[in-house]
Structure formats: C-alpha cells, structure tokens
Design a protein around this motif. Structure first.
Motif, PDB file in Angstrom:
ATOM      1  N   LEU A  58       0.848  -1.161  -0.046  1.00 43.85           N
ATOM      2  CA  LEU A  58      -0.160   0.017  -0.024  1.00 43.85           C
ATOM      3  C   LEU A  58       0.816   1.229  -0.052  1.00 43.85           C
ATOM      4  O   LEU A  58       0.535   2.237  -0.699  1.00 43.85           O
ATOM      5  CB  LEU A  58      -0.880   0.049   1.207  1.00 43.85           C
ATOM      6  CG  LEU A  58      -2.069   1.025   1.375  1.00 43.85           C
ATOM      7  CD1 LEU A  58      -2.770   1.170   0.093  1.00 43.85           C
ATOM      8  CD2 LEU A  58      -2.937   0.801   2.547  1.00 43.85           C
ATOM      9  N   ILE A  59       1.971   1.238   0.755  1.00 42.34           N
ATOM     10  CA  ILE A  59       2.698   2.448   0.847  1.00 42.34           C
ATOM     11  C   ILE A  59       3.454   2.558  -0.466  1.00 42.34           C
ATOM     12  O   ILE A  59       3.740   3.666  -0.966  1.00 42.34           O
ATOM     13  CB  ILE A  59       3.769   2.171   2.010  1.00 42.34           C
ATOM     14  CG1 ILE A  59       3.130   2.372   3.277  1.00 42.34           C
ATOM     15  CG2 ILE A  59       4.856   3.473   1.885  1.00 42.34           C
ATOM     16  CD1 ILE A  59       4.405   1.777   4.536  1.00 42.34           C
ATOM     17  N   TYR A  60       3.836   1.364  -1.186  1.00 44.68           N
ATOM     18  CA  TYR A  60       4.404   1.428  -2.599  1.00 44.68           C
ATOM     19  C   TYR A  60       3.566   2.232  -3.573  1.00 44.68           C
ATOM     20  O   TYR A  60       3.952   3.037  -4.261  1.00 44.68           O
ATOM     21  CB  TYR A  60       4.832   0.062  -2.756  1.00 44.68           C
ATOM     22  CG  TYR A  60       5.346  -0.097  -4.236  1.00 44.68           C
ATOM     23  CD1 TYR A  60       6.653   0.185  -4.645  1.00 44.68           C
ATOM     24  CD2 TYR A  60       4.614  -0.745  -5.227  1.00 44.68           C
ATOM     25  CE1 TYR A  60       7.124  -0.248  -5.678  1.00 44.68           C
ATOM     26  CE2 TYR A  60       5.034  -1.077  -6.480  1.00 44.68           C
ATOM     27  CZ  TYR A  60       6.396  -0.476  -6.736  1.00 44.68           C
ATOM     28  OH  TYR A  60       6.855  -1.203  -8.186  1.00 44.68           O
TER      29      TYR A  60
ATOM     30  N   ALA B  65       6.349  -0.959 -11.815  1.00 42.01           N
ATOM     31  CA  ALA B  65       5.253  -2.297 -11.909  1.00 42.01           C
ATOM     32  C   ALA B  65       4.863  -2.998 -10.608  1.00 42.01           C
ATOM     33  O   ALA B  65       5.288  -2.545  -9.692  1.00 42.01           O
ATOM     34  CB  ALA B  65       6.514  -3.333 -12.402  1.00 42.01           C
ATOM     35  N   PRO B  66       3.620  -3.639 -10.441  1.00 40.88           N
ATOM     36  CA  PRO B  66       3.287  -4.238  -9.480  1.00 40.88           C
ATOM     37  C   PRO B  66       4.167  -4.863  -8.772  1.00 40.88           C
ATOM     38  O   PRO B  66       4.962  -5.830  -9.234  1.00 40.88           O
ATOM     39  CB  PRO B  66       2.008  -5.178  -9.967  1.00 40.88           C
ATOM     40  CG  PRO B  66       1.784  -4.334 -11.358  1.00 40.88           C
ATOM     41  CD  PRO B  66       2.978  -3.992 -11.819  1.00 40.88           C
ATOM     42  N   LEU B  67       4.292  -5.006  -7.452  1.00 38.07           N
ATOM     43  CA  LEU B  67       5.268  -5.680  -6.520  1.00 38.07           C
ATOM     44  C   LEU B  67       4.777  -6.087  -5.362  1.00 38.07           C
ATOM     45  O   LEU B  67       3.793  -5.484  -4.996  1.00 38.07           O
ATOM     46  CB  LEU B  67       6.471  -5.127  -6.251  1.00 38.07           C
ATOM     47  CG  LEU B  67       7.518  -4.480  -7.127  1.00 38.07           C
ATOM     48  CD1 LEU B  67       8.563  -3.744  -6.507  1.00 38.07           C
ATOM     49  CD2 LEU B  67       8.110  -5.707  -7.901  1.00 38.07           C
ATOM     50  N   GLU B  68       4.894  -7.371  -4.799  1.00 37.34           N
ATOM     51  CA  GLU B  68       4.529  -7.745  -3.528  1.00 37.34           C
ATOM     52  C   GLU B  68       5.530  -7.498  -2.534  1.00 37.34           C
ATOM     53  O   GLU B  68       6.562  -7.193  -2.751  1.00 37.34           O
ATOM     54  CB  GLU B  68       4.224  -9.537  -3.869  1.00 37.34           C
ATOM     55  CG  GLU B  68       3.359  -9.928  -4.736  1.00 37.34           C
ATOM     56  CD  GLU B  68       1.906  -9.241  -4.332  1.00 37.34           C
ATOM     57  OE1 GLU B  68       1.576  -9.128  -3.076  1.00 37.34           O
ATOM     58  OE2 GLU B  68       1.222  -9.012  -5.126  1.00 37.34           O
TER      59      GLU B  68
ATOM     60  N   LEU C 272      10.757  -5.359   0.008  1.00 41.33           N
ATOM     61  CA  LEU C 272      11.677  -5.401   0.912  1.00 41.33           C
ATOM     62  C   LEU C 272      13.219  -5.971   0.254  1.00 41.33           C
ATOM     63  O   LEU C 272      13.855  -5.252   0.652  1.00 41.33           O
ATOM     64  CB  LEU C 272      11.254  -6.721   1.951  1.00 41.33           C
ATOM     65  CG  LEU C 272      11.902  -6.905   3.214  1.00 41.33           C
ATOM     66  CD1 LEU C 272      11.783  -5.458   3.870  1.00 41.33           C
ATOM     67  CD2 LEU C 272      11.355  -8.115   4.009  1.00 41.33           C
ATOM     68  N   GLN C 273      13.090  -6.869  -0.618  1.00 43.51           N
ATOM     69  CA  GLN C 273      14.351  -7.126  -1.058  1.00 43.51           C
ATOM     70  C   GLN C 273      14.947  -5.952  -1.941  1.00 43.51           C
ATOM     71  O   GLN C 273      16.142  -5.741  -1.731  1.00 43.51           O
ATOM     72  CB  GLN C 273      14.497  -8.339  -2.125  1.00 43.51           C
ATOM     73  CG  GLN C 273      15.533  -8.966  -2.515  1.00 43.51           C
ATOM     74  CD  GLN C 273      15.294 -10.123  -3.457  1.00 43.51           C
ATOM     75  OE1 GLN C 273      14.461 -10.723  -3.514  1.00 43.51           O
ATOM     76  NE2 GLN C 273      16.618 -10.502  -4.043  1.00 43.51           N
TER      77      GLN C 273
END
Length: 346
Positions: free
Chosen positions: A223-225, A237-240, A245-246
């Motif tokens: 959400l912050i991203y 791009a969408p990220l999980e 984190l990585q």
C-alpha cells in the motif's frame, strides 16, 4: 485471552522460572496468517521436529496438524505420545470457536482437542504468547536499537509487523508478568508529516478506516509502495511485499527504498505511542516477520529519531531501550513458559 477445553479458565500469567512438572512431549504451534510453525518440546527448552508449513497449502488447521504429526521427524520426537498442546494464533480468542482474521481457517477448540486425542489444548493469541517469551529471551536472541537500560519494575511493550500488526505487553505483578490481550494494531494510523498524511489519504480511498495494521504490515508495504508511486507520479510495476523488501534493502529500486524508510519512521511513531501509553520503561520489543529482516537497515533508518520525537517527552523516550527479536520461534518459547506456569499452578 486463553481458551481452555477443561472446566476452568484463568488469566494467563508468567512467573520467574520455578520447579514444576509439565507433561512432555508437548505440541507447540504458532499460527500466523502466512505460515504455521510447529514443534514438539521433549524437555524444558528442547524443541524437536521444528517445521514451518505454508497456511495456503492446507484447507484447514486440522489438515496442517495431521500433516505435521505424521511427518517422520515428528513421529521420532514422540508425536504418537502427545496428550498436551498449546496453540498461539493470530486472532482474538473468544470462546470455543476460532475464526482467523487474516486467513480463512476456522476451528472449534474442543473438537480439535477431541480429534487429536488431547487431554489438554490451550489456545492463546499469538502476541500473548510472544509477550510471555520476553522474560526468557537471552541477549543473543535480540539486538538493541538505542535507549539506555531497561527500568526494573516497569511495563514492557511489544509489537510486530508481518501479515498483520500484533501489539501486546507485559505488566509486572509481583513475581509474575501479566500479558495484555491487545488488538492495538487496529488502532487508527497516526501520520506524523505531510508525506504520511498523503499516504493516509491514498489509503482512505480504499478503506473507510485506516488502522496502523493497514500500513505497518506486509500488505502495508504494498500500500505504501502504491501510494508513493502516485505521490511521485512514477510509473511502477506491481510488486509484492517480499520483492519490495528485497529491492529496498539492496537499493535496486528508489521507491522501494523510500517505502522501507517510510515504514521504519511510521514504526517509530507506533512504538513510541505504545511506550508512552503503557509507560513501558522496561523497553519495547519488536518481533514479527518484517523488522528482524531489516537488520542494520533499521539502525541506519529514521526509526530511533522518530521514536524519540515526542516534544516535551523526548527525554522520556530517549531513555527507553528498543529491542528487535531475532529468535526464530519466540512464540513457541512463550507457549512453553505458559504451559510450565499453568502446570505449577495446578
């Protein structure tokens, strides 16, 4: 709250170590929204057959338990002799029926006890179990982030970000510690600057109530991203959460790095609010799946500065130590401590 399948209940307490006669082998389980951690304690402090199972791979808790108990390592540790068990679960515990907040599992405590042939099955909120572990952790199982020495006789605060945001604490009561049954992660998020206000406004478009957990969690990283990407007018791009984190830790993505920086500062505010609310001058402990992975990043971030940024209470906060728990299975330690105490009280 701890739910028992026996005829009585009592408030969970934690004493300093004392002579008792708990029943071994003892099944211990820490159930989160993402993973279920299992172990069999064969003697005080001896955890055998430790195994982590992904919750999504099993239709129910019963299925995961059945798989674990029939594993070769579990059988070698005495799974066939089990009569007592303790489960810590990421959920409020009210009565016999348990329905998880961040996962679809639900079960009856009494039916589960009967299904697995247990004489005793105690179920407690996962952060209550984590809180009960704190007096038993050794220095190699955590590291300190600022502050001075813990003030003896004071409360301890606890929070941890993972699939959700857990909050608890310990209140001293003579020789015992009383754990708090808190759902503080669902308290309203408190922004501390214009950027965080903008993130809150972004979140409000999707959620009528934005709790601290909405942002200080794995889903919160996402959400912050998304909010920062819009704020910075950047196409991303969408990220999980694991990717954010990585990439943030390796500084491969500027927005991911900004997400982690923002997360650490927000966490500092949350930790400080808990400290002043509880009067937690014996320290704030941070667990969960996210913060221990940050390692040195947290030390270099704005976390500690934000923790102490409380105006007239700056000196009060500056003295309070913060500890990050690095022990892999602290909730299992807390469950074991609870079992020993309740055995001693009988």
């Amino acid at each position: 709250m701890i739910a028992h399948t026996q005829a009585h209940t009592q408030a969970p307490t934690q004493a300093q170590p004392k002579t008792d006669t708990p029943s071994y082998p003892l099944l211990l389980a820490d159930i989160g929204g993402t993973n279920a951690r299992f172990a069999i304690e064969t003697a005080h402090g001896e955890l055998q057959a430790v195994k982590v199972l992904p919750c999504a791979a099993y239709p129910s808790l019963e299925d995961a338990l059945h798989s674990y108990l029939h594993d070769a390592a579990s059988l070698a540790a005495g799974a066939h002799q089990l009569r007592h068990a303790g489960i810590a679960i990421a959920n409020p515990i009210h009565g016999d029926q348990v329905r998880m907040t961040n996962h679809h599992w639900e079960f009856s405590i009494s039916a589960t006890r009967h299904q697995f042939g247990l004489e005793r099955l105690d179920v407690v909120n996962d952060f209550t179990a984590l809180a009960l572990s704190l007096p038993h952790l050794q220095p190699h199982q955590y590291f300190q982030v600022g502050g001075h020495q813990a003030l003896a006789g004071s409360a301890i605060g606890l929070l941890g970000a993972g699939t959700g945001l857990g909050v608890s604490g310990l209140i001293p009561a003579g020789e015992r510690w009383l754990p708090l049954h808190s759902e503080g992660g669902h308290a309203s998020f408190t922004p501390a600057n214009a950027k965080e206000v903008a993130i809150l406004e972004f979140a409000w478009r999707e959620f009528p109530h934005v709790s601290a957990e909405r942002l200080l969690s794995g889903p919160g990283l996402v959400l912050i991203y998304r909010a920062l990407a819009e704020l910075l007018q950047a196409a991303v791009a969408p990220l999980e959460a694991p990717d954010i984190l990585q990439r943030g830790l390796q500084r491969e993505c500027a927005i991911c790095s900004e997400v982690l920086s923002t997360f650490c500062e927000m966490l500092g505010t949350m930790a400080a609010n808990l400290a002043v609310t509880l009067g937690a001058r014996a320290g704030i402990y941070i667990g969960g799946g996210i913060v221990p992975r940050l390692g040195d990043y947290l030390l270099q971030s704005g976390f500690r500065a934000r923790f102490e940024d409380k105006g007239r209470f700056r000196d009060y906060l500056a003295a309070i130590p913060v500890y990050v728990i690095t022990e892999a299975y602290p909730a299992l330690i807390g469950l074991s401590a609870l079992h020993r105490q309740q055995s001693a009280d009988r």
